[in-house]
Design a protein around this motif. Structure first.
Motif, PDB file in Angstrom:
ATOM      1  N   UNK A  43     -14.683  -8.815  -4.229  1.00  0.00           N
ATOM      2  CA  UNK A  43     -14.046  -7.504  -4.226  1.00  0.00           C
ATOM      3  C   UNK A  43     -12.936  -7.450  -3.181  1.00  0.00           C
ATOM      4  N   UNK A  44     -13.184  -8.034  -2.016  1.00  0.00           N
ATOM      5  CA  UNK A  44     -12.152  -8.069  -0.980  1.00  0.00           C
ATOM      6  C   UNK A  44     -10.944  -8.883  -1.437  1.00  0.00           C
ATOM      7  N   UNK A  45     -11.191 -10.033  -2.073  1.00  0.00           N
ATOM      8  CA  UNK A  45     -10.088 -10.871  -2.572  1.00  0.00           C
ATOM      9  C   UNK A  45      -9.293 -10.126  -3.634  1.00  0.00           C
ATOM     10  N   UNK A  46      -9.986  -9.505  -4.579  1.00  0.00           N
ATOM     11  CA  UNK A  46      -9.320  -8.762  -5.652  1.00  0.00           C
ATOM     12  C   UNK A  46      -8.446  -7.641  -5.097  1.00  0.00           C
ATOM     13  N   UNK A  47      -8.991  -6.891  -4.161  1.00  0.00           N
ATOM     14  CA  UNK A  47      -8.245  -5.766  -3.614  1.00  0.00           C
ATOM     15  C   UNK A  47      -7.009  -6.235  -2.855  1.00  0.00           C
ATOM     16  N   UNK A  48      -7.134  -7.324  -2.115  1.00  0.00           N
ATOM     17  CA  UNK A  48      -5.980  -7.856  -1.399  1.00  0.00           C
ATOM     18  C   UNK A  48      -4.884  -8.289  -2.366  1.00  0.00           C
ATOM     19  N   UNK A  49      -5.242  -8.957  -3.455  1.00  0.00           N
ATOM     20  CA  UNK A  49      -4.241  -9.366  -4.436  1.00  0.00           C
ATOM     21  C   UNK A  49      -3.596  -8.167  -5.107  1.00  0.00           C
ATOM     22  N   UNK A  50      -4.378  -7.164  -5.438  1.00  0.00           N
ATOM     23  CA  UNK A  50      -3.826  -5.960  -6.069  1.00  0.00           C
ATOM     24  C   UNK A  50      -2.816  -5.282  -5.150  1.00  0.00           C
ATOM     25  N   UNK A  51      -3.196  -5.117  -3.911  1.00  0.00           N
ATOM     26  CA  UNK A  51      -2.313  -4.463  -2.953  1.00  0.00           C
ATOM     27  C   UNK A  51      -1.031  -5.264  -2.760  1.00  0.00           C
ATOM     28  N   UNK A  52      -1.156  -6.585  -2.687  1.00  0.00           N
ATOM     29  CA  UNK A  52       0.015  -7.426  -2.437  1.00  0.00           C
ATOM     30  C   UNK A  52       0.980  -7.472  -3.613  1.00  0.00           C
ATOM     31  N   UNK A  53       0.514  -7.197  -4.828  1.00  0.00           N
ATOM     32  CA  UNK A  53       1.354  -7.370  -6.001  1.00  0.00           C
ATOM     33  C   UNK A  53       1.806  -6.067  -6.660  1.00  0.00           C
ATOM     34  N   UNK A  54       0.941  -5.066  -6.759  1.00  0.00           N
ATOM     35  CA  UNK A  54       1.252  -3.905  -7.573  1.00  0.00           C
ATOM     36  C   UNK A  54       1.232  -2.564  -6.845  1.00  0.00           C
ATOM     37  N   UNK A  55       0.616  -2.482  -5.680  1.00  0.00           N
ATOM     38  CA  UNK A  55       0.459  -1.180  -5.034  1.00  0.00           C
ATOM     39  C   UNK A  55       1.794  -0.526  -4.684  1.00  0.00           C
ATOM     40  N   UNK A  56       2.818  -1.321  -4.416  1.00  0.00           N
ATOM     41  CA  UNK A  56       4.111  -0.741  -4.060  1.00  0.00           C
ATOM     42  C   UNK A  56       4.724   0.015  -5.234  1.00  0.00           C
ATOM     43  N   UNK A  57       4.461  -0.443  -6.462  1.00  0.00           N
ATOM     44  CA  UNK A  57       4.944   0.271  -7.645  1.00  0.00           C
ATOM     45  C   UNK A  57       4.198   1.591  -7.816  1.00  0.00           C
ATOM     46  N   UNK A  58       2.898   1.578  -7.602  1.00  0.00           N
ATOM     47  CA  UNK A  58       2.106   2.794  -7.720  1.00  0.00           C
ATOM     48  C   UNK A  58       2.528   3.820  -6.670  1.00  0.00           C
ATOM     49  N   UNK A  59       2.820   3.347  -5.454  1.00  0.00           N
ATOM     50  CA  UNK A  59       3.278   4.251  -4.393  1.00  0.00           C
ATOM     51  C   UNK A  59       4.629   4.866  -4.739  1.00  0.00           C
ATOM     52  N   UNK A  60       5.522   4.073  -5.338  1.00  0.00           N
ATOM     53  CA  UNK A  60       6.844   4.584  -5.710  1.00  0.00           C
ATOM     54  C   UNK A  60       6.740   5.633  -6.813  1.00  0.00           C
ATOM     55  N   UNK A  61       5.847   5.422  -7.777  1.00  0.00           N
ATOM     56  CA  UNK A  61       5.647   6.425  -8.824  1.00  0.00           C
ATOM     57  C   UNK A  61       5.217   7.746  -8.210  1.00  0.00           C
ATOM     58  N   UNK A  62       4.292   7.706  -7.263  1.00  0.00           N
ATOM     59  CA  UNK A  62       3.765   8.928  -6.658  1.00  0.00           C
ATOM     60  C   UNK A  62       4.807   9.649  -5.813  1.00  0.00           C
TER      61      UNK A  62
END
Length: 483
Positions: A43-62
Protein backbone atom coordinates in the motif's frame (compact mmCIF):
# COMPACT_ATOMS: atom_id res chain seq x y z
CA UNK A 1 -21.10 26.41 0.03
CA UNK A 2 -19.13 24.97 2.98
CA UNK A 3 -22.12 23.77 5.01
CA UNK A 4 -23.95 22.49 1.94
CA UNK A 5 -20.90 20.34 1.25
CA UNK A 6 -20.57 19.28 4.89
CA UNK A 7 -24.10 17.87 4.99
CA UNK A 8 -23.99 16.60 1.42
CA UNK A 9 -20.79 14.61 1.93
CA UNK A 10 -21.85 13.21 5.30
CA UNK A 11 -23.44 9.98 3.96
CA UNK A 12 -20.39 9.21 1.83
CA UNK A 13 -18.05 9.71 4.74
CA UNK A 14 -20.19 7.59 7.05
CA UNK A 15 -19.83 4.84 4.47
CA UNK A 16 -16.09 5.47 4.24
CA UNK A 17 -15.79 5.20 7.99
CA UNK A 18 -17.76 1.97 8.13
CA UNK A 19 -15.73 0.50 5.27
CA UNK A 20 -12.50 1.58 6.93
CA UNK A 21 -13.42 -0.11 10.19
CA UNK A 22 -14.81 -3.10 8.31
CA UNK A 23 -11.54 -3.48 6.43
CA UNK A 24 -9.60 -3.58 9.69
CA UNK A 25 -12.03 -6.10 11.22
CA UNK A 26 -12.08 -8.39 8.18
CA UNK A 27 -8.56 -8.23 6.82
CA UNK A 28 -6.82 -8.56 10.19
CA UNK A 29 -8.75 -11.83 10.54
CA UNK A 30 -8.75 -13.20 6.99
CA UNK A 31 -5.09 -12.38 6.36
CA UNK A 32 -2.17 -13.74 8.35
CA UNK A 33 -0.03 -11.19 10.23
CA UNK A 34 2.66 -11.67 7.56
CA UNK A 35 0.18 -11.10 4.71
CA UNK A 36 -1.24 -8.04 6.46
CA UNK A 37 2.30 -6.72 6.78
CA UNK A 38 2.95 -7.32 3.06
CA UNK A 39 -0.29 -5.52 2.28
CA UNK A 40 0.87 -2.53 4.36
CA UNK A 41 4.19 -2.35 2.48
CA UNK A 42 2.51 -2.71 -0.92
CA UNK A 43 0.00 0.00 0.00
CA UNK A 44 2.86 2.38 0.79
CA UNK A 45 4.56 1.58 -2.55
CA UNK A 46 1.31 2.04 -4.48
CA UNK A 47 0.53 5.35 -2.85
CA UNK A 48 4.02 6.70 -3.49
CA UNK A 49 3.79 5.80 -7.19
CA UNK A 50 0.33 7.35 -7.49
CA UNK A 51 1.45 10.57 -5.88
CA UNK A 52 4.60 10.76 -8.00
CA UNK A 53 2.77 10.25 -11.30
CA UNK A 54 -0.83 11.49 -11.20
CA UNK A 55 -1.58 13.54 -8.08
CA UNK A 56 -0.40 16.78 -9.68
CA UNK A 57 -3.10 16.45 -12.35
CA UNK A 58 -5.78 15.84 -9.73
CA UNK A 59 -4.60 18.89 -7.77
CA UNK A 60 -4.73 21.06 -10.91
CA UNK A 61 -8.30 19.95 -11.66
CA UNK A 62 -9.38 20.95 -8.15
CA UNK A 63 -7.59 24.31 -8.07
CA UNK A 64 -7.99 25.77 -11.57
CA UNK A 65 -11.59 24.83 -12.41
CA UNK A 66 -13.14 27.83 -10.62
CA UNK A 67 -10.99 30.32 -12.56
CA UNK A 68 -11.78 28.92 -16.05
CA UNK A 69 -14.69 29.81 -18.37
CA UNK A 70 -15.79 29.12 -21.94
CA UNK A 71 -13.07 27.94 -24.32
CA UNK A 72 -10.49 28.00 -21.53
CA UNK A 73 -12.54 25.39 -19.69
CA UNK A 74 -12.37 23.02 -22.67
CA UNK A 75 -8.61 23.60 -22.83
CA UNK A 76 -8.46 22.81 -19.12
CA UNK A 77 -10.15 19.43 -19.53
CA UNK A 78 -8.25 18.44 -22.67
CA UNK A 79 -4.91 19.27 -21.09
CA UNK A 80 -5.58 17.19 -18.01
CA UNK A 81 -7.06 14.11 -19.65
CA UNK A 82 -4.61 13.95 -22.55
CA UNK A 83 -1.70 14.33 -20.15
CA UNK A 84 -3.14 11.53 -17.98
CA UNK A 85 -3.19 9.24 -21.02
CA UNK A 86 0.41 10.10 -21.95
CA UNK A 87 1.64 9.57 -18.38
CA UNK A 88 -0.13 6.19 -18.25
CA UNK A 89 1.51 5.04 -21.48
CA UNK A 90 4.93 6.13 -20.25
CA UNK A 91 4.77 5.03 -16.61
CA UNK A 92 3.09 1.61 -16.70
CA UNK A 93 5.92 -0.12 -18.63
CA UNK A 94 8.47 1.51 -16.33
CA UNK A 95 6.64 0.31 -13.22
CA UNK A 96 6.42 -3.21 -14.68
CA UNK A 97 10.17 -3.24 -15.41
CA UNK A 98 11.10 -2.03 -11.92
CA UNK A 99 8.83 -4.64 -10.37
CA UNK A 100 10.29 -7.41 -12.55
CA UNK A 101 13.90 -6.68 -11.49
CA UNK A 102 13.05 -5.99 -7.82
CA UNK A 103 14.72 -8.48 -5.43
CA UNK A 104 11.48 -9.57 -3.73
CA UNK A 105 9.47 -12.77 -3.63
CA UNK A 106 6.76 -13.67 -6.18
CA UNK A 107 3.94 -13.16 -3.67
CA UNK A 108 5.02 -9.61 -2.96
CA UNK A 109 5.52 -8.95 -6.69
CA UNK A 110 1.95 -10.07 -7.42
CA UNK A 111 0.57 -7.88 -4.64
CA UNK A 112 2.48 -4.79 -5.74
CA UNK A 113 1.71 -5.48 -9.41
CA UNK A 114 -2.05 -5.53 -8.82
CA UNK A 115 -1.75 -2.43 -6.65
CA UNK A 116 0.17 -0.52 -9.34
CA UNK A 117 -2.18 -1.61 -12.14
CA UNK A 118 -5.05 0.21 -10.46
CA UNK A 119 -3.28 3.59 -10.32
CA UNK A 120 -4.29 4.97 -13.77
CA UNK A 121 -7.87 3.77 -13.25
CA UNK A 122 -8.11 5.58 -9.93
CA UNK A 123 -6.63 8.72 -11.48
CA UNK A 124 -9.36 8.93 -14.14
CA UNK A 125 -12.00 8.36 -11.49
CA UNK A 126 -10.39 10.94 -9.21
CA UNK A 127 -10.23 13.60 -11.95
CA UNK A 128 -13.98 13.33 -12.43
CA UNK A 129 -14.61 13.44 -8.70
CA UNK A 130 -12.40 16.49 -8.21
CA UNK A 131 -14.35 18.29 -10.93
CA UNK A 132 -17.63 17.43 -9.20
CA UNK A 133 -16.29 18.80 -5.93
CA UNK A 134 -14.92 21.98 -7.48
CA UNK A 135 -18.25 22.61 -9.23
CA UNK A 136 -20.23 22.04 -6.04
CA UNK A 137 -21.93 18.93 -7.49
CA UNK A 138 -22.06 17.30 -4.09
CA UNK A 139 -24.48 14.49 -4.91
CA UNK A 140 -22.43 13.17 -7.84
CA UNK A 141 -19.19 13.28 -5.87
CA UNK A 142 -20.75 11.63 -2.83
CA UNK A 143 -22.36 8.90 -4.94
CA UNK A 144 -18.99 8.05 -6.50
CA UNK A 145 -17.41 7.91 -3.06
CA UNK A 146 -20.07 5.52 -1.76
CA UNK A 147 -19.89 3.19 -4.75
CA UNK A 148 -16.08 3.03 -4.83
CA UNK A 149 -15.85 2.50 -1.06
CA UNK A 150 -18.47 -0.25 -0.87
CA UNK A 151 -17.41 -1.87 -4.13
CA UNK A 152 -13.74 -1.87 -3.24
CA UNK A 153 -14.46 -3.43 0.13
CA UNK A 154 -16.79 -6.06 -1.32
CA UNK A 155 -14.42 -7.14 -4.09
CA UNK A 156 -11.51 -7.19 -1.64
CA UNK A 157 -13.34 -9.42 0.84
CA UNK A 158 -14.39 -11.78 -1.95
CA UNK A 159 -10.78 -12.01 -3.12
CA UNK A 160 -9.61 -12.72 0.43
CA UNK A 161 -12.09 -15.59 0.76
CA UNK A 162 -10.84 -16.85 -2.62
CA UNK A 163 -7.34 -17.12 -1.17
CA UNK A 164 -5.66 -14.14 -2.88
CA UNK A 165 -3.86 -13.23 0.35
CA UNK A 166 -2.14 -9.85 0.57
CA UNK A 167 -3.30 -8.90 -2.95
CA UNK A 168 -7.00 -9.08 -1.96
CA UNK A 169 -7.59 -5.43 -0.93
CA UNK A 170 -5.90 -4.17 -4.10
CA UNK A 171 -8.19 -6.24 -6.31
CA UNK A 172 -11.06 -4.27 -4.80
CA UNK A 173 -9.22 -0.98 -5.25
CA UNK A 174 -8.78 -1.81 -8.94
CA UNK A 175 -12.25 -3.12 -9.81
CA UNK A 176 -14.48 -0.60 -8.01
CA UNK A 177 -13.23 2.60 -9.72
CA UNK A 178 -12.97 0.73 -13.03
CA UNK A 179 -16.72 0.08 -12.91
CA UNK A 180 -17.46 3.81 -12.39
CA UNK A 181 -15.65 4.97 -15.52
CA UNK A 182 -18.34 4.05 -18.10
CA UNK A 183 -20.80 6.23 -16.17
CA UNK A 184 -18.66 9.34 -15.62
CA UNK A 185 -15.77 9.39 -18.10
CA UNK A 186 -17.72 9.96 -21.37
CA UNK A 187 -19.41 13.05 -19.96
CA UNK A 188 -16.14 14.46 -18.66
CA UNK A 189 -14.37 13.86 -21.97
CA UNK A 190 -17.15 15.70 -23.84
CA UNK A 191 -16.17 18.81 -21.89
CA UNK A 192 -12.78 18.65 -23.61
CA UNK A 193 -14.24 18.90 -27.12
CA UNK A 194 -12.72 21.77 -29.04
CA UNK A 195 -10.02 22.21 -26.43
CA UNK A 196 -6.37 22.83 -27.19
CA UNK A 197 -3.37 21.67 -25.20
CA UNK A 198 -1.12 24.69 -24.67
CA UNK A 199 2.32 24.04 -23.25
CA UNK A 200 2.25 27.13 -21.04
CA UNK A 201 -1.01 25.93 -19.48
CA UNK A 202 0.44 22.47 -18.85
CA UNK A 203 3.57 24.04 -17.42
CA UNK A 204 1.52 26.19 -15.05
CA UNK A 205 -0.35 23.09 -13.89
CA UNK A 206 2.93 21.27 -13.34
CA UNK A 207 4.42 24.21 -11.42
CA UNK A 208 1.36 24.27 -9.20
CA UNK A 209 0.58 20.57 -8.91
CA UNK A 210 3.94 18.87 -8.82
CA UNK A 211 5.15 20.55 -5.64
CA UNK A 212 1.91 19.32 -4.08
CA UNK A 213 2.65 15.82 -5.37
CA UNK A 214 6.20 16.02 -4.08
CA UNK A 215 4.89 17.30 -0.77
CA UNK A 216 2.46 14.41 -0.57
CA UNK A 217 5.38 12.11 -1.29
CA UNK A 218 7.21 13.56 1.68
CA UNK A 219 4.10 13.07 3.81
CA UNK A 220 3.99 9.47 2.65
CA UNK A 221 7.64 9.10 3.54
CA UNK A 222 6.65 10.21 7.03
CA UNK A 223 3.89 7.60 7.06
CA UNK A 224 5.97 4.80 5.49
CA UNK A 225 9.52 5.03 6.81
CA UNK A 226 8.48 3.38 10.05
CA UNK A 227 7.00 0.40 8.21
CA UNK A 228 10.08 -0.22 6.10
CA UNK A 229 12.36 0.03 9.12
CA UNK A 230 10.12 -2.28 11.14
CA UNK A 231 10.31 -4.76 8.27
CA UNK A 232 14.11 -4.60 8.40
CA UNK A 233 14.50 -4.84 12.17
CA UNK A 234 11.48 -6.89 13.30
CA UNK A 235 9.90 -8.56 10.25
CA UNK A 236 6.50 -8.40 8.46
CA UNK A 237 4.47 -9.50 11.50
CA UNK A 238 5.59 -6.37 13.39
CA UNK A 239 4.68 -4.27 10.36
CA UNK A 240 1.22 -5.85 10.31
CA UNK A 241 0.59 -5.15 14.00
CA UNK A 242 1.80 -1.56 13.71
CA UNK A 243 -0.22 -0.97 10.54
CA UNK A 244 -3.36 -2.31 12.24
CA UNK A 245 -3.01 0.14 15.13
CA UNK A 246 -2.02 2.96 12.80
CA UNK A 247 -5.03 2.32 10.56
CA UNK A 248 -7.41 2.10 13.51
CA UNK A 249 -6.51 5.61 14.66
CA UNK A 250 -5.54 7.39 11.46
CA UNK A 251 -8.45 6.05 9.41
CA UNK A 252 -10.98 7.49 11.85
CA UNK A 253 -9.43 10.94 11.76
CA UNK A 254 -8.79 10.74 8.02
CA UNK A 255 -12.48 10.13 7.34
CA UNK A 256 -13.39 13.22 9.36
CA UNK A 257 -10.83 15.43 7.67
CA UNK A 258 -11.61 14.13 4.18
CA UNK A 259 -15.29 14.81 4.85
CA UNK A 260 -14.71 18.36 6.05
CA UNK A 261 -11.97 18.99 3.49
CA UNK A 262 -14.17 17.88 0.58
CA UNK A 263 -16.52 20.72 1.47
CA UNK A 264 -13.95 23.12 2.87
CA UNK A 265 -11.30 23.33 0.15
CA UNK A 266 -13.66 24.34 -2.70
CA UNK A 267 -15.37 26.83 -0.41
CA UNK A 268 -12.05 28.40 0.57
CA UNK A 269 -10.97 28.66 -3.06
CA UNK A 270 -14.27 30.30 -3.99
CA UNK A 271 -13.96 32.73 -1.07
CA UNK A 272 -10.37 33.57 -2.04
CA UNK A 273 -11.14 34.03 -5.74
CA UNK A 274 -14.52 35.73 -5.55
CA UNK A 275 -14.72 37.48 -2.18
CA UNK A 276 -12.83 40.15 -0.23
CA UNK A 277 -10.33 39.61 2.57
CA UNK A 278 -12.93 39.89 5.32
CA UNK A 279 -15.13 37.31 3.64
CA UNK A 280 -12.23 34.92 3.23
CA UNK A 281 -11.09 35.29 6.84
CA UNK A 282 -14.60 34.66 8.11
CA UNK A 283 -14.90 31.52 5.97
CA UNK A 284 -11.47 30.26 7.06
CA UNK A 285 -12.16 30.88 10.75
CA UNK A 286 -15.49 29.05 10.52
CA UNK A 287 -13.81 26.04 8.91
CA UNK A 288 -10.98 25.92 11.44
CA UNK A 289 -13.47 26.07 14.31
CA UNK A 290 -15.49 23.23 12.80
CA UNK A 291 -12.37 21.10 12.33
CA UNK A 292 -11.40 21.57 15.97
CA UNK A 293 -14.93 21.02 17.29
CA UNK A 294 -15.19 17.62 15.58
CA UNK A 295 -11.63 16.29 15.22
CA UNK A 296 -10.20 17.14 18.66
CA UNK A 297 -12.70 15.02 20.65
CA UNK A 298 -12.36 12.24 18.06
CA UNK A 299 -8.61 12.04 18.68
CA UNK A 300 -8.97 12.22 22.45
CA UNK A 301 -11.76 9.66 22.38
CA UNK A 302 -9.69 7.20 20.34
CA UNK A 303 -6.88 7.47 22.86
CA UNK A 304 -9.29 6.82 25.73
CA UNK A 305 -10.86 3.68 24.22
CA UNK A 306 -7.77 2.22 22.52
CA UNK A 307 -7.84 -1.15 24.34
CA UNK A 308 -11.53 -2.06 24.00
CA UNK A 309 -11.57 -0.72 20.45
CA UNK A 310 -8.62 -2.92 19.46
CA UNK A 311 -10.25 -5.91 21.17
CA UNK A 312 -13.38 -5.45 19.05
CA UNK A 313 -11.81 -4.37 15.76
CA UNK A 314 -8.52 -6.23 15.37
CA UNK A 315 -7.60 -9.91 15.14
CA UNK A 316 -6.21 -11.52 18.28
CA UNK A 317 -2.66 -11.90 16.95
CA UNK A 318 -2.33 -8.16 16.30
CA UNK A 319 -4.51 -6.39 18.85
CA UNK A 320 -2.16 -5.97 21.85
CA UNK A 321 0.54 -4.19 19.88
CA UNK A 322 -2.03 -2.21 17.90
CA UNK A 323 -3.71 -0.92 21.07
CA UNK A 324 -0.39 0.27 22.48
CA UNK A 325 0.30 2.65 19.58
CA UNK A 326 -3.27 3.86 18.94
CA UNK A 327 -3.21 6.86 21.37
CA UNK A 328 -0.03 8.30 19.86
CA UNK A 329 -1.20 7.71 16.30
CA UNK A 330 -4.51 9.44 17.12
CA UNK A 331 -2.58 12.56 18.15
CA UNK A 332 -0.37 12.41 15.06
CA UNK A 333 -3.44 11.97 12.81
CA UNK A 334 -5.03 15.05 14.36
CA UNK A 335 -1.90 17.13 13.75
CA UNK A 336 -1.54 15.76 10.23
CA UNK A 337 -5.16 16.49 9.32
CA UNK A 338 -5.10 20.05 10.63
CA UNK A 339 -1.94 20.69 8.65
CA UNK A 340 -3.03 19.08 5.37
CA UNK A 341 -6.64 20.23 5.25
CA UNK A 342 -6.36 23.67 6.83
CA UNK A 343 -2.94 25.19 7.51
CA UNK A 344 -1.44 24.10 4.18
CA UNK A 345 -4.31 25.72 2.27
CA UNK A 346 -2.34 28.97 2.46
CA UNK A 347 0.08 27.57 -0.13
CA UNK A 348 -2.78 26.35 -2.36
CA UNK A 349 -4.58 29.69 -2.26
CA UNK A 350 -1.40 31.67 -2.83
CA UNK A 351 -0.31 29.26 -5.59
CA UNK A 352 3.02 28.92 -3.80
CA UNK A 353 3.15 25.16 -3.71
CA UNK A 354 6.91 25.36 -4.02
CA UNK A 355 6.92 26.69 -0.46
CA UNK A 356 4.59 23.87 0.56
CA UNK A 357 7.20 21.40 -0.65
CA UNK A 358 9.90 23.21 1.31
CA UNK A 359 7.71 23.25 4.40
CA UNK A 360 7.03 19.50 4.23
CA UNK A 361 10.73 18.74 3.99
CA UNK A 362 11.14 19.77 7.63
CA UNK A 363 8.86 17.14 9.25
CA UNK A 364 9.79 14.51 6.65
CA UNK A 365 13.50 14.75 7.42
CA UNK A 366 12.72 14.82 11.14
CA UNK A 367 10.62 11.69 10.77
CA UNK A 368 13.32 9.73 8.97
CA UNK A 369 15.97 10.69 11.53
CA UNK A 370 13.72 9.97 14.51
CA UNK A 371 12.73 6.57 13.11
CA UNK A 372 16.35 5.64 12.49
CA UNK A 373 17.11 6.43 16.13
CA UNK A 374 13.99 5.05 17.84
CA UNK A 375 12.82 2.02 15.82
CA UNK A 376 15.89 -0.20 16.36
CA UNK A 377 15.68 0.17 20.13
CA UNK A 378 11.94 0.69 20.77
CA UNK A 379 10.23 -1.09 17.88
CA UNK A 380 6.63 -0.14 17.16
CA UNK A 381 6.45 2.31 20.07
CA UNK A 382 9.52 4.12 18.75
CA UNK A 383 7.83 4.39 15.34
CA UNK A 384 4.70 5.88 16.92
CA UNK A 385 6.70 8.43 18.95
CA UNK A 386 8.69 9.46 15.88
CA UNK A 387 5.52 9.94 13.85
CA UNK A 388 3.83 12.08 16.50
CA UNK A 389 6.82 14.36 17.03
CA UNK A 390 7.39 14.86 13.30
CA UNK A 391 3.77 15.84 12.64
CA UNK A 392 3.98 18.33 15.51
CA UNK A 393 7.02 19.85 13.84
CA UNK A 394 4.98 19.96 10.61
CA UNK A 395 2.28 22.09 12.25
CA UNK A 396 4.81 24.67 13.38
CA UNK A 397 6.54 24.71 9.98
CA UNK A 398 3.23 25.25 8.12
CA UNK A 399 2.22 28.16 10.35
CA UNK A 400 5.60 29.85 10.03
CA UNK A 401 5.98 29.43 6.27
CA UNK A 402 2.35 30.30 5.51
CA UNK A 403 2.78 33.65 7.22
CA UNK A 404 5.90 34.34 5.16
CA UNK A 405 4.00 34.09 1.85
CA UNK A 406 1.31 36.47 3.08
CA UNK A 407 -1.66 34.06 3.25
CA UNK A 408 -2.47 33.82 6.94
CA UNK A 409 -4.85 31.07 8.00
CA UNK A 410 -6.53 32.32 11.20
CA UNK A 411 -6.30 30.10 14.29
CA UNK A 412 -9.46 30.25 16.46
CA UNK A 413 -7.78 30.11 19.88
CA UNK A 414 -11.02 30.69 21.76
CA UNK A 415 -12.63 27.70 20.06
CA UNK A 416 -9.55 25.60 20.76
CA UNK A 417 -9.67 26.50 24.45
CA UNK A 418 -13.37 25.74 24.83
CA UNK A 419 -13.12 22.44 22.98
CA UNK A 420 -10.10 21.48 25.09
CA UNK A 421 -12.12 22.09 28.26
CA UNK A 422 -14.92 19.92 26.88
CA UNK A 423 -12.39 17.19 26.08
CA UNK A 424 -10.99 17.33 29.61
CA UNK A 425 -14.49 16.84 31.00
CA UNK A 426 -15.03 13.97 28.57
CA UNK A 427 -11.77 12.30 29.59
CA UNK A 428 -12.62 12.56 33.29
CA UNK A 429 -16.00 10.94 32.72
CA UNK A 430 -14.68 8.14 30.51
CA UNK A 431 -11.90 7.24 32.94
CA UNK A 432 -14.53 6.65 35.63
CA UNK A 433 -16.13 3.87 33.57
CA UNK A 434 -14.85 0.43 34.67
CA UNK A 435 -12.67 -1.57 32.27
CA UNK A 436 -15.05 -4.46 31.62
CA UNK A 437 -13.41 -5.23 28.30
CA UNK A 438 -14.83 -5.90 24.85
CA UNK A 439 -17.86 -4.45 23.11
CA UNK A 440 -19.75 -3.42 26.27
CA UNK A 441 -16.88 -1.33 27.61
CA UNK A 442 -16.38 0.30 24.18
CA UNK A 443 -20.06 1.14 23.81
CA UNK A 444 -20.47 2.61 27.30
CA UNK A 445 -17.27 4.68 27.15
CA UNK A 446 -18.11 5.99 23.68
CA UNK A 447 -21.64 6.92 24.74
CA UNK A 448 -20.51 8.60 27.97
CA UNK A 449 -17.77 10.49 26.17
CA UNK A 450 -20.08 11.72 23.41
CA UNK A 451 -22.78 12.87 25.83
CA UNK A 452 -20.37 14.68 28.17
CA UNK A 453 -18.41 16.35 25.37
CA UNK A 454 -21.56 17.37 23.53
CA UNK A 455 -23.14 18.80 26.66
CA UNK A 456 -20.08 20.78 27.75
CA UNK A 457 -19.37 22.02 24.21
CA UNK A 458 -22.96 23.20 23.92
CA UNK A 459 -22.87 24.92 27.32
CA UNK A 460 -19.64 26.71 26.36
CA UNK A 461 -20.97 27.51 22.87
CA UNK A 462 -17.74 26.04 21.48
CA UNK A 463 -17.24 26.94 17.81
CA UNK A 464 -20.55 28.78 17.97
CA UNK A 465 -22.64 25.57 18.04
CA UNK A 466 -25.61 27.36 19.60
CA UNK A 467 -25.48 30.09 16.95
CA UNK A 468 -25.18 27.51 14.15
CA UNK A 469 -28.15 25.53 15.50
CA UNK A 470 -30.19 28.72 15.61
CA UNK A 471 -29.35 29.55 12.00
CA UNK A 472 -30.19 26.04 10.80
CA UNK A 473 -33.52 25.99 12.66
CA UNK A 474 -34.33 29.47 11.36
CA UNK A 475 -33.53 28.47 7.79
CA UNK A 476 -35.70 25.35 8.09
CA UNK A 477 -38.65 27.34 9.44
CA UNK A 478 -38.23 29.89 6.64
CA UNK A 479 -38.35 27.15 4.00
CA UNK A 480 -41.53 25.74 5.54
CA UNK A 481 -43.21 29.14 5.56
CA UNK A 482 -42.25 29.92 1.95
CA UNK A 483 -43.33 26.43 0.87
Amino acid sequence: MFWRGVWGYLPANIVQGLVGFGSIIVFTRLLTPEDFGRYAIAFAVMTLFHVATFSWLEAAMARFWAAEKGQALADHFLTLYRTAAVVTAAVLPLMALLLWVAPIGPGMKLTIGIALAGIPVRCLSKLAQERFRAAGEVRKSATMDIFVSLGGFGFGVAAAYAGMGSASPFIGLLLAPLLTLPFVLPGELRRARGGVLYRDRLWSYARYGYPIAAGLSLTLVMASTDRFLLEVFQGPAAVGAYHAGYSLASRTLDVLFIWLGAAGTPALIMAWERSNREGFMAAAREQASTFILIALPAAVGLALVAKPLAAVMIGEDLRATAASVTPLIAISALLSGLTAYYLSQSFVLGRRTDRLLLTLCVPAISNVLLNLVLVPSMGVMGAAIATTISFGIGVLASIAMGRRIGVIMPIPWETLGRCALACMAMAGAVLLVPAWGGTWELFVKAAVGAVVYGGVAWALNAAGVQDLAGRLIGARLTRRVTA
